[in-house]
Design an enzyme around this catalytic site. Sequence first.
Site, PDB file in Angstrom:
ATOM      1  N   ASN B 449      -4.730  10.213  34.358  1.00  0.00           N
ATOM      2  CA  ASN B 449      -6.099  11.142  34.283  1.00  0.00           C
ATOM      3  C   ASN B 449      -6.290  11.248  32.849  1.00  0.00           C
ATOM      4  O   ASN B 449      -7.696  11.788  32.533  1.00  0.00           O
ATOM      5  CB  ASN B 449      -5.873  12.415  35.140  1.00  0.00           C
ATOM      6  CG  ASN B 449      -6.624  12.384  36.447  1.00  0.00           C
ATOM      7  OD1 ASN B 449      -7.596  12.640  36.350  1.00  0.00           O
ATOM      8  ND2 ASN B 449      -5.756  12.420  37.299  1.00  0.00           N
ATOM      9  N   LYS B 450      -5.484  11.041  32.009  1.00  0.00           N
ATOM     10  CA  LYS B 450      -5.879  11.396  30.653  1.00  0.00           C
ATOM     11  C   LYS B 450      -6.880  10.344  30.158  1.00  0.00           C
ATOM     12  O   LYS B 450      -7.906  10.700  29.272  1.00  0.00           O
ATOM     13  CB  LYS B 450      -4.514  11.081  29.633  1.00  0.00           C
ATOM     14  CG  LYS B 450      -3.693  12.260  29.682  1.00  0.00           C
ATOM     15  CD  LYS B 450      -2.372  12.225  28.617  1.00  0.00           C
ATOM     16  CE  LYS B 450      -1.497  13.469  28.801  1.00  0.00           C
ATOM     17  NZ  LYS B 450      -0.407  13.070  27.955  1.00  0.00           N
ATOM     18  N   ALA B 451      -7.048   8.996  30.554  1.00  0.00           N
ATOM     19  CA  ALA B 451      -8.067   8.321  30.273  1.00  0.00           C
ATOM     20  C   ALA B 451      -9.591   9.112  30.648  1.00  0.00           C
ATOM     21  O   ALA B 451     -10.731   8.636  29.917  1.00  0.00           O
ATOM     22  CB  ALA B 451      -7.973   7.017  30.903  1.00  0.00           C
ATOM     23  N   LYS B 452      -9.508   9.686  31.599  1.00  0.00           N
ATOM     24  CA  LYS B 452     -10.653  10.443  32.046  1.00  0.00           C
ATOM     25  C   LYS B 452     -10.796  11.688  31.314  1.00  0.00           C
ATOM     26  O   LYS B 452     -11.726  12.589  31.708  1.00  0.00           O
ATOM     27  CB  LYS B 452     -10.766  10.481  33.687  1.00  0.00           C
ATOM     28  CG  LYS B 452     -10.701   9.355  34.469  1.00  0.00           C
ATOM     29  CD  LYS B 452     -10.777   9.500  35.841  1.00  0.00           C
ATOM     30  CE  LYS B 452      -9.771   8.536  36.650  1.00  0.00           C
ATOM     31  NZ  LYS B 452      -9.460   8.941  37.779  1.00  0.00           N
ATOM     32  N   ILE B 475      -6.261  11.809  47.671  1.00  0.00           N
ATOM     33  CA  ILE B 475      -6.937  12.164  49.047  1.00  0.00           C
ATOM     34  C   ILE B 475      -7.125  10.544  49.513  1.00  0.00           C
ATOM     35  O   ILE B 475      -7.270  10.375  50.617  1.00  0.00           O
ATOM     36  CB  ILE B 475      -8.303  12.605  48.711  1.00  0.00           C
ATOM     37  CG1 ILE B 475      -9.340  11.897  47.622  1.00  0.00           C
ATOM     38  CG2 ILE B 475      -8.455  14.047  48.197  1.00  0.00           C
ATOM     39  CD1 ILE B 475     -10.924  12.346  47.540  1.00  0.00           C
ATOM     40  N   CYS B 536      -3.924  20.277  40.570  1.00  0.00           N
ATOM     41  CA  CYS B 536      -3.975  19.101  40.464  1.00  0.00           C
ATOM     42  C   CYS B 536      -4.933  18.527  39.591  1.00  0.00           C
ATOM     43  O   CYS B 536      -5.055  18.697  38.526  1.00  0.00           O
ATOM     44  CB  CYS B 536      -4.174  18.463  42.128  1.00  0.00           C
ATOM     45  SG  CYS B 536      -5.384  19.426  42.821  1.00  0.00           S
ATOM     46  N   ASP B 538      -8.567  18.662  40.213  1.00  0.00           N
ATOM     47  CA  ASP B 538      -9.761  19.497  40.305  1.00  0.00           C
ATOM     48  C   ASP B 538      -9.370  20.512  40.781  1.00  0.00           C
ATOM     49  O   ASP B 538     -10.127  21.546  40.695  1.00  0.00           O
ATOM     50  CB  ASP B 538     -11.132  18.756  41.043  1.00  0.00           C
ATOM     51  CG  ASP B 538     -11.598  17.619  40.212  1.00  0.00           C
ATOM     52  OD1 ASP B 538     -11.664  17.636  39.057  1.00  0.00           O
ATOM     53  OD2 ASP B 538     -11.953  16.689  40.734  1.00  0.00           O
ATOM     54  N   GLY B 539      -8.322  20.885  41.555  1.00  0.00           N
ATOM     55  CA  GLY B 539      -7.799  22.050  41.916  1.00  0.00           C
ATOM     56  C   GLY B 539      -8.400  22.579  43.134  1.00  0.00           C
ATOM     57  O   GLY B 539      -8.687  23.665  43.308  1.00  0.00           O
TER      58      GLY B 539
END
Lengths: 791, 760
Positions: B449-452, B475, B536, B538-539
Site C-alpha cells: 500500500n505504500k506504493a499508493k 475484499i 486496515c 480505508d477503515g
Amino acid sequence: MMSTLKHRRHGSTKNSLFHVDLPSQSQQYEERGVDIPEEEPVTQPDLFPGEVVIASADNVLKFSPGGEQNTGISGTLFITNLRLALLTTLPPTYQEEALHHLSLSHLFLGAHDVELCLVSSVCLLDEQNQRRKTLLPEHFLPEKVPGIQVILKNFRVLNFSFKFSPYGEDGKVIRALLHHTNPSNVDLLFLTPGTPPPNTFIPTFRTYNDWMSELERTGCPNWRVTHHNENYNLSATYPPVMVVPSSMVDKDLEKAGHFFRESRPLLWLWGAPGGAALVVMAQISPNIPDTMSLNPRSFGQLKMSKLEDEAKAIENSVIKAVFRSNSEFQECPEIINLEKELPQPGDLQVACSRLRALHLPDGASASSYLSRFESSKWLSYVSRTLEVACRAAQLITEHNRSVILQEDCGRDGACVVSTLVEVLCDPFARTVRGLHCAIAKHWVALGHPFTARLGHTKREKHLQGPCWLLLLDCLHQVCVQQPHLLEYTPCYLAALWSAAHCPLYTTCLFDCTNSRHSTISRLQLQNIEISELWELWCWWASCKSQSPATNSVGDGASQGLRNSSSKSSNGAANSSNSRSSSSYTTTRTAETSFTTKNCNHSSTDTGSSRSSSTECSKSCIIARRHFISPLFVQGLLNSLLSPGALDRIRDKFSVAHHTWGQIQRLLSPSVCHLPYDGSQAPAPVRGCSPNTVTRPPTRSRLPPPVYVNYSVPRLTVWVELFGRWLPETDVSCDGVPLSSALHSQKRCILRPENPHLLFWDDIYAIYDVIKGYVDITADGITRDRRQEYAS
Amino acid sequence: MSVRPNQGKRPTLVGGVSDTSNSDTSSHHSEHNHTTSSSSSSSPVVSPRQLSPQHHNVAHVSGIVGPPHKQGSLTQASTHSGESSSLNSKLGRESAGSHSGSPPSPKSLGSSSTTTTSDPHHLQRHHYHPQQHLSSVLAGTSKLSTRDAIMRDTQLSPSALSSTAVTASTPVGVSVPVMSSAGRSPADRTLSRDEPTLCPGEVKHETARDVTYLCPYTGPKKGVLTVTNYRLHFCSVEPEFDLSVPLGVISRIEKVGGATTSRGENSYGIEIFCKDIRNLRFAHKQENHSRRLITEKLQNFAFPASNKLQFFAFHYEEQFPENGWTVYEPIAELKRQGLPTESWRISRINDKYEVCETYPAVWAVPAAITDSKLKTVAAFRSRGRLPVLSWLHPESQASITRCAQPLVGVAAKRSKDDEDYVQQIMDANAQSHKIYIMDARPNVNAVANKAKGGGCESEENYKNAEVQFLDIANIHVMRESLRKLQEVCYPNIDNSHWLSNLESTRWLEHVRCVLSGAARITDKIENHKTSVIVHCSDGWDRTSQLTSLSMLMLDGHYRTIEGFIVLIEKEWLSFGHKFAQRVGHGDDRHQDSDRSPTFVQFIDCVWQIMRQFPHAFQYTQDLLLLILDHLYSCLFGTFLYNSEHERVDADVKKSTLSLWSLVLSHAQDYQNPLYNPATRHHVILPLTSIRHIRLWDTYYCRWNPAMRNQEAVHQRYRELQHLKEQLDQRVNDLRGNLAARNHPQPPSAPAPPAPTSTAV
C-alpha cells in the site's frame, strides 16, 4: 527454553510449581487457595491389592497439556503395573480436573494418574521439547533422557521432563513404562479394586434367564434359548447360552457350526414383536479340519468344491431357519455382508492413528485440518456404518424383515451395527441402562475381541482396530442430531472410550466369555484373590454418593448436584466446606460399606481431613450431570403434563407412575443408584410400559426408527473427544464456566460451555414443583382417609 | 383471534417411560417423510417398502427428480400404526410451538400471516383464519398439520426467507412481507394460488403462465410467475409450491437457450443468479413470448439504481408500532459508555461531514486534542478517516479506536500531529504505557500500500506503540472465497469430498482469521488493559468487522437485541461501511470488483460466537438470518447508500422504514430463551482454532432440504420454560384448592382435585 525455568520451591522438597513468567498461571493457583502443607513428603501412591511399584523418579516435571512448555508441575513419577502416577501436592489444571471428574476411573485413580492401558506410544523429546522418535521396548535409551511424550489412546498427550530428576532414574522409569504398557498376557492386567457395589441388575447374557427375559421383552416369537454351548464345545467364542431359531435343533446347530468360521453359525441378538429378528452370522469356511470328524469315511474322496457346496447348503439351511422363525413368512431375510459395506478393523486402526497424529499439539496445522481429517476417512466410516444400521433398522421396523449381519467371524462390525440397530429401533436401548444391556449383549456376550482390538497386550498389537470407538462415534452422531431421544450424552460416550482402557473395569478386557472364565480360573489357581469383577456400569452404582438410609445426606447430595459446577471451579474452597460440614462423618460411615478406593494424591495436600469418599461423590455428581441428557428428562416431564397424568402418579399400574419413578431415579441420586431400578423389568420393546390396561400388547409394528442423517456434511467432527487436549493457539481462553460466573458481578471472561447443562436448573425447578404437587396430593389423600375413618 | 383456540390442549403427550420417546420418534419420522414426500418425489406411487434410507438420501442430495406423487398416501403409509400417537405428539408440539415463544399477539398474527393489503376485497379473500385452520387440524381432517404445511413451505419455498427455524416451530412466524405466505393454511392457499400476497406499496407488473421452475432439489414445477416492483413470485398448484424472492437479491439475469437452439424440454428460459447463495431457473414456453416480458420487467425493477428508479424501500408503506430509526442515538450511546470523561470528549467538528465525508457527525476523541489539530491529523489519514473512539472499557479506560491507514507512502512521510494524537489516545488510559496498533491486513499488503501513498505506522516514529498485523485478506479474496463456497454448497453437495472441498474455499479459514483478530483485540483490552487502534486500508471493511466483533465480546450490551442494532448502526452504518457498493444495491454490474461479502462474513462470525456462547446472546440466529435477508431485499432503508452523509442527503429516515422497526415490533420472535442476562457483565472469548469454526449451514445450505434437520436447542428450551409456567400455575391452583378445603369444607370432600386440562 528450559534454561529459563525458575524453580520455585514450596515447603516440601518434592513438590513444586515451576513457572516461566506467566503471571496469570501462578495467580490462578494462588486464587485457588492451595496452601502447600508443611508435611512429610508422600512416599508412595496408595496401591491396590496386587499392584506393585516398578520404578519411580523424583522431580519429574509434567507440562501442562498442550504445547505451551512454560507451565507445569513437578512431582514424583511412579510406574506401577497398573498406572503411571505423578505424586504431587499441586492441583490439576481445570482441563485435567474436568477430565478426571468426567472419567469413569475417577473412582480409583487420582487426577494425575493414567492407566498404562491407555498409553498408545511413548516418544522421546529433545532439549527443546520437540518430539524425536517413538520409543519401542527394544530401543536403546540414551544416557540421559531430556523428556518423554506419552500419547494416550484417548487423544491426550502428556509431556514429562527429567531435567531435574536424579541421574539414572529416567531410564528406569521409561523402561518400566515401555515394558508394562505392553504386557504379554491379559492375566497381567488383572487387578481388582475391591468389592464392587451390589448387583446392578444388568444381565450378563451368560444365563438362560437373561436370554429368556430378553426374548420376552422384545416379544420376538419362534426363537428358543439353548444351552448347547455350555462348555464351549460348539464355539469357543460364543456365550455359553444362546438364542437360535425354534426350528433348529441342537444337532443341526452343531452340524452347521463346522461350516462357519470359528464355528459361529448364528446368534439372535434382537427382534421385533412382529417376528423380524436381528441375527449375526459368520462367513462359511469349509476347510476347517473339524469337517473331517463330520464324515471321516468319505472325506478323502470329497473334493474341495463338494465341501464348498455342502457349506453353501448348510448356510442356506441356517438362513431358512431364520426365515421360518419370522411368523409372517413374508420375505426372506436380508443378508448384509458387512465385510463389503463396513471398514475392517485394520482400516479403523489406520484411521484412528491418523486422527491421533492430527490431534497432536504440533500435528494440526490450521490450514489443512479439515482435509487431513477427511483423509483419515473416519467420518466416511461413520457415515457408512450409520447407513447400514439405518437400512437394517428400516427393514426390521417398516417391513418386518429379518436382517442377518454376515461378517468374517461376526465379532467386529456386527457388534457395531447390531448395537446401533437396537438403539435406533428400541427406545429402551436409548436409556443408560439399555445401553449397558446392549453392551453386555452385543459386545461382551457376542464375543468382541476387546483384548486384541483395543491393543491391551503385546502379542496382539497388530490386530488392533477400534470398533468400539466407531460405535461410540456413531452414537455420538445420533446424540447430536436427536439429543432428546437418548438418555446419555456424548460426554458419557467419551468416558466410555477411556474407561474401556481401564483394566479395573473388566467389561472391555477380554476377547470372549470363554477367555474371561479361563483367565479368572487361572488366576484363582495362582491363589490370587478375585472377588466380584467391576463392570463399567458399576460406576453408576458406586456413584450413589450416599446411602439411602441417611436421608438428610441424600438431600444434601441432590442439593450439591445443583450447585456442583460452581463447586468444581473452586475446589479448594469446597474442600474446606466439606471439612466443616456436619454431614461429612455420616457420609463417611455410610461409605465404608464400599471399599471404593480413591488415590487422589492431590487430596493429600489438605491432609487426611479431605476424605476420598466426598471427593468421589463430588466427581460423581458432576459427572452425572454431564452424562444424562437434560433434553431426555424434559421429554419425560412433558409426558407428565398430559391431562390427569399427575393424578395417576400414585397409581402403580399407570404409565405416569413409572415415568415419575424414572425421573426420580434420574434426578435424585438418593433414591436409586442406576438411572433405572434394576429390580424392575426393563420396558418391553413395543414402547408401552407395564401398563397393560391402557395399551394391551399387540403384535403391532414397531414405531419408526430414529431418523439419522448420515450424509457426511451432516455429521459432526467429535471435537470434544478428538481435539479436547489441543491448545488454543491465538489467545488462551482460560475463562470460568458460566454457571459459576453467574453469581459474581465481577467482570470476568467466560468459557464456552455446553448449552444443555444449563437446562438442569430448570429441570430441577420443574421436578421440585411436581414433587411438591405429589406430596400435597399425598397429604390430601391421607387426610381424606383419616377423615373418612373418623366419620 | 387474539387467543389461540387450542391453548389449553398443549399437554397432549400421553404415555410413559418409553412412550415419550416413541411418539417423539414417530413424529420426527413423519416429519421427515413429509420432507421426502414433497422433496424427493421419486415415482408416482411410492410404497413404503421402497422407502429405504438410501432412497431418501439419494433423492435429497443428488436431487433426483421425477413426477410428483400423492402427499397424503405416503404420510399415511409411513406412519403406520403409530399414526395416532404421532398425531398426538405432533399436536402437542404443534401447539407448544405456536404459542410458547410469544404470547399470542394479535398484532403479529395479523401481520405475519395475513395479507395486509390495501385492497379490501383482496384482504377478505386471503384473510388468515387461525381458528378455522387450527380446528381442522385438531379434528384430524386435514392431512397436513400446520406444522407440516409450514415445513413444506419453508423446505421448498425459499419465500420463507427469514428464519426457517422460527417458522418451523412457531406458526406465528415472523411478520415479514417477504415470507407472508408461510402461515397460510393449505385451504386458503388454493384460493389464491396464482396471486402473490402483496405488501403495502407493492404493485403487480407482469404475470406469465405456464412457466416451469426448475428446482434443483425437487424437480420442475409448472406454475405462474409474477413480477411486482418488489418481488418475483412463483406459484404452482400441483404440487403446491410457493417461491417468493425479493428482486433486491438478484445479481444477474441470464437468458438460457435461444429461439432456434433450444431443443429438449425446459431448455428455453431464464436463469437468475442471486446474492444469497442460490440460482433460480425458470423455463418458458417459446410460443408464449413470456420470457421477453418477464426479463424486461425484471431488468427494470431488480436494478433500480442502474435504471434511475427509486428503491422499493421508498414505496413501502407498512406500519410498525415501533420506530427503528430512533434506536441509535450517537450521543446516548457514548454516554452509556461513560463519555465524556476526563480524557475523552465528544466533538461535533464533522457536523456537516466536511472534515471526513464518510464518518458520522458525532465523534469521541481524546479531550487533549483541539479541533484544529484534528483536521491536520485527518489530512494524514487515508480519506480523512482519523482515529476516533469506538469503545471505552468501563473500568480500565482502555479504548478501541478505529481509523484508516496513515498516508506514509514510499517516502515514509511522518506527521507529528498524528504521532502526538496516538500518544494522547494512549495517555487517555492511565493503566498502560503501551498501545497496540492492529493492522488488519497481512504485512505484505501493508507494504504494498505504500506504493499508493498508504502504509503503516512505524514503531520507530510512534513511541510506545506496537504494530501487529492480523493477516486478514482483502475484499477480493473474500468475494472469491464465498463464490467458491457457493459452488460447494449449492445446489448439491459432494459427500465424499465435503471437508476438503470446504477447506479449499478457505472461507472457514478467513472467518477464523477475523475472529482470531477480534479475540486478540479483546485479549489486549481485557487482560492487558491496553488501548488498541484498529485499521486496515480505508477503515471501513475489516476494521468494522474487528471493532464490532471485539465490542461484541467485551460488552454484553451489544449482545442484547437493541445493543446489536446499535452496534450495526454505529460501527457499520455510521462509520461508512459502503453497503451500496459492497452489496451492489439495485446495480446491474454484477462483476463490479467493489462488491464483497464483508458484512455477511461479520454476521457469520457473530454466529460462530453465538454457537459457542448460546447463553450470552439475547437474540437467536433468526435475527441474523433476517438481517442478511434484508441486507439484499431493499425493502428497508437501513442498508441503502454508502455512508451516513449519503443517507442524510437522501432523507432515508423520513421516506423509508427501518429494518429495526420490524425487528423491534416482533422482538419476541428473535428472543433467545437460553439468554442469561447475568452474562452482560462478562467478557466472552470464543475459541478460534479451526476445529471450533463450523460452517453456518442454516445460512449457506438453507436451500438444500437435506441439510435441515438438526434440533434447535433454543426451541427445546422455550418449550421447557413453557412447561415450567404451566406446572407452576397448576400447582398454585392446587394449593389454593387445598387451602380452601382445609378450612370450611365438610369431611366428605371429593378425592384430590383433578386440575382440568383447560386450567393450564
